[in-house]
Enzyme design. Structure first.
Site, PDB file in Angstrom:
ATOM      1  N   GLU A   1       0.899  -1.296   0.062  1.00 25.77           N
ATOM      2  CA  GLU A   1      -0.080  -0.001   0.202  1.00 25.77           C
ATOM      3  C   GLU A   1       0.977   1.093  -0.040  1.00 25.77           C
ATOM      4  O   GLU A   1       0.406   2.550   0.415  1.00 25.77           O
ATOM      5  CB  GLU A   1      -0.971  -0.101   0.997  1.00 25.77           C
ATOM      6  CG  GLU A   1      -1.734  -1.225   1.101  1.00 25.77           C
ATOM      7  CD  GLU A   1      -2.773  -1.259   2.520  1.00 25.77           C
ATOM      8  OE1 GLU A   1      -3.675  -0.517   2.740  1.00 25.77           O
ATOM      9  OE2 GLU A   1      -2.491  -2.251   3.207  1.00 25.77           O
TER      10      GLU A   1
ATOM     11  N   SER B   1      -6.641  -2.061   2.195  1.00 25.47           N
ATOM     12  CA  SER B   1      -7.166  -1.348   0.860  1.00 25.47           C
ATOM     13  C   SER B   1      -7.421  -2.525  -0.313  1.00 25.47           C
ATOM     14  O   SER B   1      -7.525  -2.134  -1.524  1.00 25.47           O
ATOM     15  CB  SER B   1      -5.750  -0.837   0.281  1.00 25.47           C
ATOM     16  OG  SER B   1      -5.523   0.142   1.123  1.00 25.47           O
TER      17      SER B   1
ATOM     18  N   TYR C   1      -9.068   3.958  -4.376  1.00 22.01           N
ATOM     19  CA  TYR C   1      -8.263   5.057  -4.922  1.00 22.01           C
ATOM     20  C   TYR C   1      -7.975   5.628  -6.371  1.00 22.01           C
ATOM     21  O   TYR C   1      -7.330   6.627  -6.590  1.00 22.01           O
ATOM     22  CB  TYR C   1      -6.742   4.636  -4.473  1.00 22.01           C
ATOM     23  CG  TYR C   1      -6.825   4.128  -3.148  1.00 22.01           C
ATOM     24  CD1 TYR C   1      -6.753   4.999  -1.810  1.00 22.01           C
ATOM     25  CD2 TYR C   1      -6.670   2.627  -2.786  1.00 22.01           C
ATOM     26  CE1 TYR C   1      -7.088   4.562  -0.630  1.00 22.01           C
ATOM     27  CE2 TYR C   1      -6.750   2.216  -1.263  1.00 22.01           C
ATOM     28  CZ  TYR C   1      -6.942   3.309  -0.190  1.00 22.01           C
ATOM     29  OH  TYR C   1      -6.950   3.032   1.090  1.00 22.01           O
TER      30      TYR C   1
ATOM     31  N   ARG D   1     -11.676   3.495  10.635  1.00 26.64           N
ATOM     32  CA  ARG D   1     -12.824   3.333  10.048  1.00 26.64           C
ATOM     33  C   ARG D   1     -13.203   1.855   9.939  1.00 26.64           C
ATOM     34  O   ARG D   1     -12.350   1.166   9.777  1.00 26.64           O
ATOM     35  CB  ARG D   1     -12.378   3.941   8.485  1.00 26.64           C
ATOM     36  CG  ARG D   1     -13.616   3.914   7.802  1.00 26.64           C
ATOM     37  CD  ARG D   1     -13.021   3.775   6.188  1.00 26.64           C
ATOM     38  NE  ARG D   1     -12.585   2.565   5.714  1.00 26.64           N
ATOM     39  CZ  ARG D   1     -11.432   2.438   5.056  1.00 26.64           C
ATOM     40  NH1 ARG D   1     -10.683   3.195   4.943  1.00 26.64           N
ATOM     41  NH2 ARG D   1     -11.232   1.074   4.514  1.00 26.64           N
TER      42      ARG D   1
ATOM     43  N   ASP E   1     -15.538  -1.166   7.971  1.00 29.69           N
ATOM     44  CA  ASP E   1     -16.160  -1.399   6.656  1.00 29.69           C
ATOM     45  C   ASP E   1     -17.118  -2.383   7.113  1.00 29.69           C
ATOM     46  O   ASP E   1     -16.700  -3.563   7.770  1.00 29.69           O
ATOM     47  CB  ASP E   1     -15.050  -1.850   5.649  1.00 29.69           C
ATOM     48  CG  ASP E   1     -14.016  -0.966   5.617  1.00 29.69           C
ATOM     49  OD1 ASP E   1     -14.382   0.297   5.448  1.00 29.69           O
ATOM     50  OD2 ASP E   1     -12.871  -1.379   5.059  1.00 29.69           O
TER      51      ASP E   1
ATOM     52  N   GLU F   1     -14.065  -5.296   8.910  1.00 32.67           N
ATOM     53  CA  GLU F   1     -13.013  -5.143   9.342  1.00 32.67           C
ATOM     54  C   GLU F   1     -12.667  -3.833   9.901  1.00 32.67           C
ATOM     55  O   GLU F   1     -13.574  -2.723   9.450  1.00 32.67           O
ATOM     56  CB  GLU F   1     -11.853  -5.490   8.448  1.00 32.67           C
ATOM     57  CG  GLU F   1     -11.877  -4.632   7.400  1.00 32.67           C
ATOM     58  CD  GLU F   1     -10.667  -4.891   6.338  1.00 32.67           C
ATOM     59  OE1 GLU F   1      -9.474  -5.555   6.833  1.00 32.67           O
ATOM     60  OE2 GLU F   1     -10.761  -4.684   5.151  1.00 32.67           O
TER      61      GLU F   1
ATOM     62  N   ASN G   1     -10.245  -0.534  10.111  1.00 30.03           N
ATOM     63  CA  ASN G   1      -8.839   0.312   9.586  1.00 30.03           C
ATOM     64  C   ASN G   1      -8.337   1.346  10.651  1.00 30.03           C
ATOM     65  O   ASN G   1      -8.999   2.080  10.941  1.00 30.03           O
ATOM     66  CB  ASN G   1      -9.319   0.789   8.369  1.00 30.03           C
ATOM     67  CG  ASN G   1      -9.582  -0.126   7.203  1.00 30.03           C
ATOM     68  OD1 ASN G   1      -8.796  -0.697   6.678  1.00 30.03           O
ATOM     69  ND2 ASN G   1     -11.066  -0.551   7.055  1.00 30.03           N
TER      70      ASN G   1
ATOM     71  N   GLY H   1      -7.226   5.997   5.209  1.00 31.00           N
ATOM     72  CA  GLY H   1      -6.808   6.716   4.247  1.00 31.00           C
ATOM     73  C   GLY H   1      -7.007   8.157   4.229  1.00 31.00           C
ATOM     74  O   GLY H   1      -8.188   8.555   4.835  1.00 31.00           O
TER      75      GLY H   1
END
Length: 315
Positions: free
Chosen positions: A20, A146, A214, A253, A255, A269, A271, A275
Site C-alpha cells: 500500500e 486496501s 483510490y 474506519r 467497513d 474489518e 482500519n 486513508g
C-alpha cells in the site's frame, strides 16, 4: 498569524515497505501539507528499515503515522516509536497488530457482540485446489488492507482463484475465506470513540477493489448512506463497539456489508490508519460534520500529543 501548531516539529511517516506504499505516499503528502498550513515544522520521512536512526537524529515532537499496511500499520512501527518515546497518531502496538490480523480481530469483535461474517483461515494451495465452501465467497489475505489481493468468487464458479497459489503471491501462506454478503458496501468513521456517520460506497465496476478505492472516479460515495434508519444506527453502534473491543484510539474506519434484502448487517474489518487521500472516506465524513481536512489533521495530531511521552503501551 501563527498557526495552532507553530513551534511544533512533526515527522510525517509515509511510503513505507508494504503493498500500500503508493496510497501512503498520497496520504502523507496531504497530511504534511495540512500540518504546514497549521504552522508546524514538518519532516517528511519515507519510512524504511532505518526509521529508528532517522527519527533519533530528527528528534520530532510527534510522529504523524500516514503509513498503510504491513509494518507501518500492524504494530511494528508503533513498537519502534514506543522504544524512542515519541508520541504518535492512531492506535498503539496491540490494537494495531490485532486489527491487522483479520482472523484474530474477528474473534475479538464477535466476542464483543459485533456481527461478523463466518469462514476462517485456509492454506492457500489447498484453497486453490478446490472450493472450501459453496460459492459465492470472498478470498483475502489475512493481513493486508486496501482490498489488496482480494477475490470475489461468484456463485456457480467452476474453480477457486488460481492467483492465490502462484509463486508471486506475497501475502502469506494462509488466506481468509468468508461467505460473500450481497448488498451495500458501508463505511463508518469513528473519532474519539464516537461514530461520525455512515457512507454508502457504490463502485463504478462491480467490486470495491483497490482501484475503486483510490482510482480517479473508481467509486461514488453517498453520505449519509441511503439505508433504513435502524440499519444506519446499528452500523454506527457496531463500529463504536468494534473500535472499543480492539482497544483502538484516535480515528478508525470500519467497513461493513448490508444485505438490504434480508436485513443482515456484518462488520468486515476495522482500519486503524484510514486513508487520508482526496478520495478517502474519513475526511469526507468529517467534512459533513463541519470538520474540514486541516481541522481533522489538527485533531489527530493533538490527540497524539495529549498522550505525551511514549505513544502509550496499552492499546
Amino acid at each position: 498569524m501563527a498557526g495552532p501548531l507553530s513551534g511544533h516539529h512533526v515527522a510525517v511517516l509515509l511510503g513505507g515497505l508494504s503493498s500500500e506504499r503508493e496510497v501512503s505516499l498520497v496520504s502523507g503528502r496531504e497530511c504534511a501539507a495540512a500540518l504546514e498550513r497549521l504552522g508546524a515544522k514538518v519532516s517528511r520521512v519515507d519510512a524504511g528499515r532505518d526509521l529508528a536512526q532517522v527519527l533519533a537524529k530528527l528528534k520530532p515532537g510527534v510522529c504523524f503515522n500516514a503509513l498503510h499496511g504491513a509494518w507501518g500499520e500492524d504494530g511494528c512501527v508503533q513498537g519502534v516509536l514506543e522504544t524512542l518515546a515519541i508520541p504518535y497518531t492512531h492506535c498503539g502496538v496491540l490494537a494495531s497488530a490485532l486489527a491487522m490480523d483479520k482472523a484474530k480481530s474477528k474473534a475479538v469483535m464477535a466476542a464483543a457482540g459485533v456481527a461478523v461474517p463466518g469462514g476462517g483461515l485456509f492454506e492457500r494451495h489447498a484453497a486453490a485446489r478446490a472450493h472450501v465452501m459453496e460459492p459465492p465467497y470472498v478470498v483475502k489475505p489475512n493481513a493486508e488492507g486496501s482490498s489488496v489481493g482480494v477475490f470475489v468468487v461468484p456463485k456457480g464458479a467452476n474453480a477457486p482463484p488460481q492467483e492465490i497459489a502462484a509463486a508471486s503471491w506475497s501475502f502469506g501462506e494462509e488466506v481468509m475465506i468468508e461467505p460473500y454478503v450481497a448488498g451495500k458496501e458501508l463505511a463508518v468513521g469513528v473519532m474519539d470513540g464516537k461514530a461520525m456517520t455512515v457512507t454508502e460506497i457504490v463502485p463504478r465496476a462491480g467490486f470495491y477493489d483497490y482501484e475503486a478505492k483510490y482510482g480517479e472516479g473508481g467509486s461514488r460515495h453517498i453520505v449519509p448512506a441511503t439505508v433504513p434508519p435502524h440499519a444506519f444506527e446499528k452500523a454506527m453502534r457496531m463500529a463504536e463497539r468494534a473500535h472499543a473491543a480492539l482497544g483502538c484510539r484516535g480515528v478508525t474506519r470500519s467497513d461493513l456489508r448490508y444485505d438490504d434484502v434480508n436485513d443482515i448487517l456484518v462488520l468486515l474489518e476495522v482500519n486503524t490508519q484510514p486513508g487520508m487521500t482526496p478520495t478517502s472516506l474519513v475526511p469526507e465524513q468529517a467534512a459533513t460534520l463541519g470538520v474540514n481536512f486541516d481541522r481533522l489533521v489538527l485533531w489527530i495530531t493533538e490527540d497524539a500529543y495529549a498522550r505525551g511521552g511514549a505513544g502509550g503501551t496499552a492499546s
